[in-house]
Design a protein around this motif. Structure first.
Motif, PDB file in Angstrom:
ATOM      1  N   GLY A 178       9.094 -68.155  74.114  1.00  0.00           N
ATOM      2  CA  GLY A 178       8.267 -68.833  73.120  1.00  0.00           C
ATOM      3  C   GLY A 178       9.069 -69.801  72.273  1.00  0.00           C
TER       4      GLY A 178
ATOM      5  N   ILE B 241       7.355 -73.309  72.909  1.00  0.00           N
ATOM      6  CA  ILE B 241       6.399 -73.804  71.906  1.00  0.00           C
ATOM      7  C   ILE B 241       6.794 -75.185  71.386  1.00  0.00           C
ATOM      8  CG2 ILE B 241       5.473 -73.398  69.583  1.00  0.00           C
ATOM      9  CD1 ILE B 241       5.273 -70.447  70.276  1.00  0.00           C
TER      10      ILE B 241
ATOM     11  N   SER C  48      -0.584 -70.265  69.891  1.00  0.00           N
ATOM     12  CA  SER C  48       0.419 -70.121  70.951  1.00  0.00           C
ATOM     13  C   SER C  48       1.202 -68.823  70.795  1.00  0.00           C
ATOM     14  CB  SER C  48       1.373 -71.314  70.928  1.00  0.00           C
ATOM     15  OG  SER C  48       0.681 -72.533  71.102  1.00  0.00           O
ATOM     16  N   SER C  49       1.613 -68.511  69.559  1.00  0.00           N
ATOM     17  CA  SER C  49       2.373 -67.273  69.314  1.00  0.00           C
ATOM     18  C   SER C  49       1.521 -66.050  69.620  1.00  0.00           C
ATOM     19  CB  SER C  49       2.836 -67.231  67.857  1.00  0.00           C
ATOM     20  OG  SER C  49       3.651 -68.348  67.556  1.00  0.00           O
TER      21      SER C  49
ATOM     22  N   VAL D 298       0.841 -74.218  75.936  1.00  0.00           N
ATOM     23  CA  VAL D 298       1.005 -74.743  74.573  1.00  0.00           C
ATOM     24  C   VAL D 298       0.631 -76.220  74.524  1.00  0.00           C
ATOM     25  CG1 VAL D 298       2.663 -75.192  72.722  1.00  0.00           C
ATOM     26  CG2 VAL D 298       2.795 -73.055  74.016  1.00  0.00           C
TER      27      VAL D 298
ATOM     28  N   THR E 139      -1.940 -74.615  66.123  1.00  0.00           N
ATOM     29  CA  THR E 139      -1.351 -74.598  67.470  1.00  0.00           C
ATOM     30  C   THR E 139      -0.263 -73.537  67.575  1.00  0.00           C
ATOM     31  OG1 THR E 139      -1.797 -76.957  67.751  1.00  0.00           O
ATOM     32  CG2 THR E 139      -0.124 -76.000  69.165  1.00  0.00           C
ATOM     33  N   ILE E 140       0.623 -73.470  66.580  1.00  0.00           N
ATOM     34  CA  ILE E 140       1.715 -72.495  66.592  1.00  0.00           C
ATOM     35  C   ILE E 140       1.169 -71.073  66.544  1.00  0.00           C
ATOM     36  CG2 ILE E 140       3.706 -71.630  65.301  1.00  0.00           C
ATOM     37  CD1 ILE E 140       4.221 -74.543  64.412  1.00  0.00           C
TER      38      ILE E 140
END
Length: 855
Positions: free
Chosen positions: A337, A341, A389-390, A30, A385-386
């Motif tokens: 996560g 994150i 990453s998810s 992340v 980004t979220i």
């Protein structure tokens, strides 16, 4: 929270070490994604602010607009701010610089004076028409003194060349010897009052013939005058071109120009090919990052499931369904996560912030930029980004979750789900044992007996190979594209003239700030070459193909003659020797065999061969006006071929040849006369280009021309260095993560095989044999990884090349040096990882390990 979720949390707590390793892996991933997106937005923000500081904040320029058109532009919904400007030239009486006989008057309204960069050194900015701020260069360079409060009357107009074309500040003084080949068409007489002084603006080219004077234009009362209207827009997007064209047609506006450099940083361009290139580059590099992240996180979850297999089997034995076991892994991903994150985002932003603090002072001095880096986190980059990453965590969990759902109670408790052996599964060629020994055969069988673990390790290695090679290739192509679009400037000042000998020009090397100089003589001659020696690009151009007569194409040849010292240095630079040039009766020459040019029809930059030639080929040279039936004036041998041009030389375009020879190569004859009659020049590198230019111009020698390209050269170096800092920093980051990924995967794999190693030692395998087995196993891992990694990397490189070819047409070449490097590094990392991991298990007690039921 149901019982499965509670047990998952409890299991994470009880296995703190494994949970921590997984969380750290996700945080790194992340943080990497966050760092890249933040780096991109921060870098673009810096370049936007720097461009605005240098050239002002505007996006569109409407030419010669009247009062009604200005109002229509101001009332347009897309307009944020309007800057009005008018300009003109006037003779500067008493100027001691014959190269700068004018003042260039640039008038702005109040908004323009705020937006355009004006470095005021004394006094104030103008507030009404008739007031001006003058450049300090008028006193320092032209040696004409004006004080604050002085009034000066000037005849203002436009510069025009002999054909009637209007000249701008980008056009140097048109002259031939002492004869000026332009005229000033006077349009108005004005009386101006000096209210301040300023430093020479950055937007005034060093070769411009006018000293800048900034005045005021009243945007509320134009009195029927026409002005240029610069517009800053509310929303910068690709629709700018359609909206601008529509407004031009509606209002009958004469012309329009765009601030291309600033718009490019917003990702806006009217060049469809360039847009495809930018989007293609961005998509490919982001895909590489996501794949690398998935690899890192997937391995962490795959190892987690492998270690939890007994636990998941026990859940199945007490009635847990496939869905519950699958959801157990997804819930673990959700928890990890949720923790990783936010920490990863903060870590990525913090890391970039510290990086900026570390490099800010260096970048400011090295790149000559006035703006500072700022950490820019936009809602879009944060959301991106979220989401990435998810999505990465979900994909990484999916396969282990499916695997977990299929684990049966008996297999999990007996630990047989990872290893299902048949003779066919572990069958190896007898040639392996005969060639490399029993240890090699056992090592190869080891890679086959636990195929899932083996493939996970190979996958990690393959991803590492792809990451390194693709990013390295991307960097090389980006730099090559930039160099093609910008041209070659390896010098600061070029001094040229006609009928000048070496002594006339070489004396400038003695100027205090000059560090080196390259003297060149240049003449244009001809060469007639058979069609089969022509590159395809010439035959594809109708205008060039039409020059083929009787099966021969008539090249124009730019023949350059370098002084001995510069020629020897040039040969060393391109990897050739003096003997290559001097051996034989026919004089040797260096041929520039590649050229890049901008193709107006294709709207792209093209790199191509200039001629199909080999070392040792000869080229007959003719007089410039000769025909194909003429007798050659001289002959040269191709002693070396390169795409590197000497300092001070400008490469020709397609259809021309560039040849470089040593001084004295042509002692007599037509070629020697051509060199003597045509231009000679010296390229100077200096620590203070402006001061050197002033010293040369102070001689008032109208037989020489002075071109100062230092600012353009510095700008190129700034961009290349900035690109190198960030892109190579990214390569280092990718490489470190890849190495960490490999170490983690291999060391964990070895740790899970402790019973297996204990069994081999229990049946008599010696330490030497054990080490040989490990080394061969490492080799098999490396070969398998290269067998997959190299073809995939080459395929992705080709996709990058296809994205680049929309704007920059270059041949597709493989980065062999990078391929050899990554091959060596892969075996080094695998070997080191295996040796490190084995060193941790060598001290294990054989009986204790054989008794151990789980891994």
């Amino acid at each position: 929270m149901n019982i499965i979720q509670k047990m998952t949390i409890r299991h994470l707590r009880e296995n703190k070490r494994r949970s921590l390793v997984t969380i750290i892996g996700v945080i790194i991933s992340v943080a990497m994604i966050t760092a890249v997106t933040t780096l991109g937005s921060s870098f673009l923000d810096l370049m936007i602010r720097q461009d605005i500081a240098d050239n002002g904040e505007w996006h569109v320029q409407y030419m010669n607009t009247n009062e009604q058109q200005v109002e229509a532009i101001r009332d347009d919904a897309a307009t944020k701010d309007v800057i009005l400007s008018s300009d003109g030239y006037a003779e500067l009486e008493g100027s001691q610089n014959v190269y700068k006989p004018y003042v260039y008057i640039r008038n702005y309204n109040t908004s323009g004076l705020k937006n355009f960069p004006i470095d005021l050194t004394e006094g104030r900015l103008p507030t009404q028409e008739g007031e001006v701020v003058i450049s300090e260069a008028i006193r320092q360079n032209a040696q004409v003194t004006y004080n604050i409060g002085d009034q000066v009357t000037l005849d203002v107009g436009a510069r025009m060349d002999e054909s009637g074309r209007v000249l701008t500040q980008n056009d140097g003084l048109m002259r031939e010897g002492e004869d000026v080949l332009e005229q000033l068409k006077v349009e108005d007489t004005v009386t101006l009052t000096v209210v301040g002084t300023m430093a020479r603006p950055a937007w005034e080219p060093t070769w411009s013939p006018g000293y800048t004077v900034v005045g005021y234009v009243d945007d509320k009362d134009l009195n029927g005058a026409t002005v240029d209207t610069f517009v800053a827009l509310n929303d910068v997007s690709n629709s700018i071109y359609e909206e601008t064209d529509q407004l031009m047609k509606e209002q009958g506006i004469e012309g329009v120009a765009y601030n291309s450099s600033l718009l490019r940083y917003y990702g806006v361009t009217d060049d469809g090919g360039l847009r495809k290139t930018l989007y293609g580059f961005a998509s490919i590099i982001m895909a590489v990052i996501v794949i690398g992240s998935i690899s890192l996180i997937y391995n962490a979850f795959a190892i987690s499931v492998s270690e939890r297999s007994r636990y998941l089997g026990m859940l199945a034995s007490v009635g847990a369904t496939k869905r519950q076991k699958r959801n157990s892994v997804f819930f673990e991903g959700l928890i990890i996560g949720g923790i990783s994150i936010p920490i990863g985002i903060v870590a990525g932003i913090t890391g970039i912030g510290f990086t900026f603090l570390f490099i800010d002072s260096f970048v400011g001095e090295a790149l000559n930029v006035t703006e500072k880096f700022k950490v820019v986190v936009t809602p879009l980059t944060l959301l991106l980004t979220i989401l990435i990453s998810s999505l990465t965590i979900f994909i990484s969990c999916y396969l282990p979750a499916r695997r977990a759902s299929k684990i049966s109670a008996i297999d999990a408790i007996r630990q047989t789900q990872d290893v299902r052996l048949t003779h066919k599964n572990v069958k190896t060629s007898k040639l392996v044992r005969r060639t490399f020994g029993l240890e090699a055969e056992i090592g190869l069988k080891n890679t086959k007996r636990n195929r899932k673990r083996y493939l996970a390790t190979v996958f990690s290695l393959v991803i590492s190979i792809i990451l390194f090679l693709v990013v390295s290739y991307f960097t090389t192509q980006l730099e090559q594209s930039f160099e093609m679009s910008q041209g070659d400037y390896t010098y600061d000042i070029l001094v040229s003239g006609i009928d000048l000998d070496q002594e006339d020009l070489r004396r400038y090397e003695a100027i205090e700030d000059v560090t080196s100089g390259t003297y060149l003589e240049n003449a244009t001659v001809r060469a007639f070459v058979e069609v089969n020696r022509l590159p395809q690009t010439i035959m594809e151009r109708e205008d060039l193909a039409a020059s083929v007569v009787d099966g021969k194409y008539g090249y124009y040849v730019s023949l350059y003659q370098l002084d001995n010292k510069s020629f020897d240095a040039y040969l060393k630079q391109i990897g050739a020797s003096s003997s290559d040039v001097s051996d034989g009766e026919v004089p040797g020459a260096v041929l520039i065999d590649e050229v890049s040019y901008q193709d107006a029809d294709k709207k792209k930059f093209v790199m191509t061969k200039t001629i199909e030639a080999e070392i040792g080929d000869t080229i007959d040279l003719y007089e410039e006006n000769a025909t194909e039936n003429a007798i050659p004036s001289d002959t040269v041998k191709v002693a070396a071929m390169t795409d590197i041009i000497p300092n001070g030389m400008t490469s020709s375009s397609l259809g021309w040849l560039d040849l470089i020879v040593r001084e004295g190569t042509f002692e007599e004859g037509d070629i020697s006369e051509a060199l003597n009659l045509q231009s000679s020049f010296i390229a100077l590198n200096t620590t203070n280009p402006d001061a050197t230019q002033e010293v040369i111009e102070a001689e008032q020698n109208m037989d020489i021309y002075v071109t100062n390209v230092s600012e353009r050269r510095e700008q190129q170096e700034q961009m290349l260095l900035l690109m190198s800092i960030f892109i190579y920093g990214f390569i280092v980051l990718i490489s470190l993560i890849s190495v960490a990924n490999i170490f983690n995967t291999i060391s964990t794999s070895v740790s899970l095989r402790r019973r297996e190693f204990a069994m081999l030692r229990s049946v008599g395998m010696t330490p030497k044999g054990f080490n040989k087995m490990v080394y061969y196993e490492s080799i098999f891992y490396g070969l398998k990884a290269l067998a997959y990694g190299l073809p995939i990397s080459i395929l992705i490189m080709y996709f990058i090349y296809r994205a680049q070819i929309n704007t920059f047409e270059v041949p597709f070449t493989l980065p062999w040096s990078d391929i050899l490097f990554v091959t060596a590094v892969i075996f080094l990392i695998i070997g080191s990882s295996m040796v490190y991991a084995i060193s941790k298990v060598k001290s294990d007690n054989i009986i204790d390990r054989l008794r151990q039921e789980n891994n």
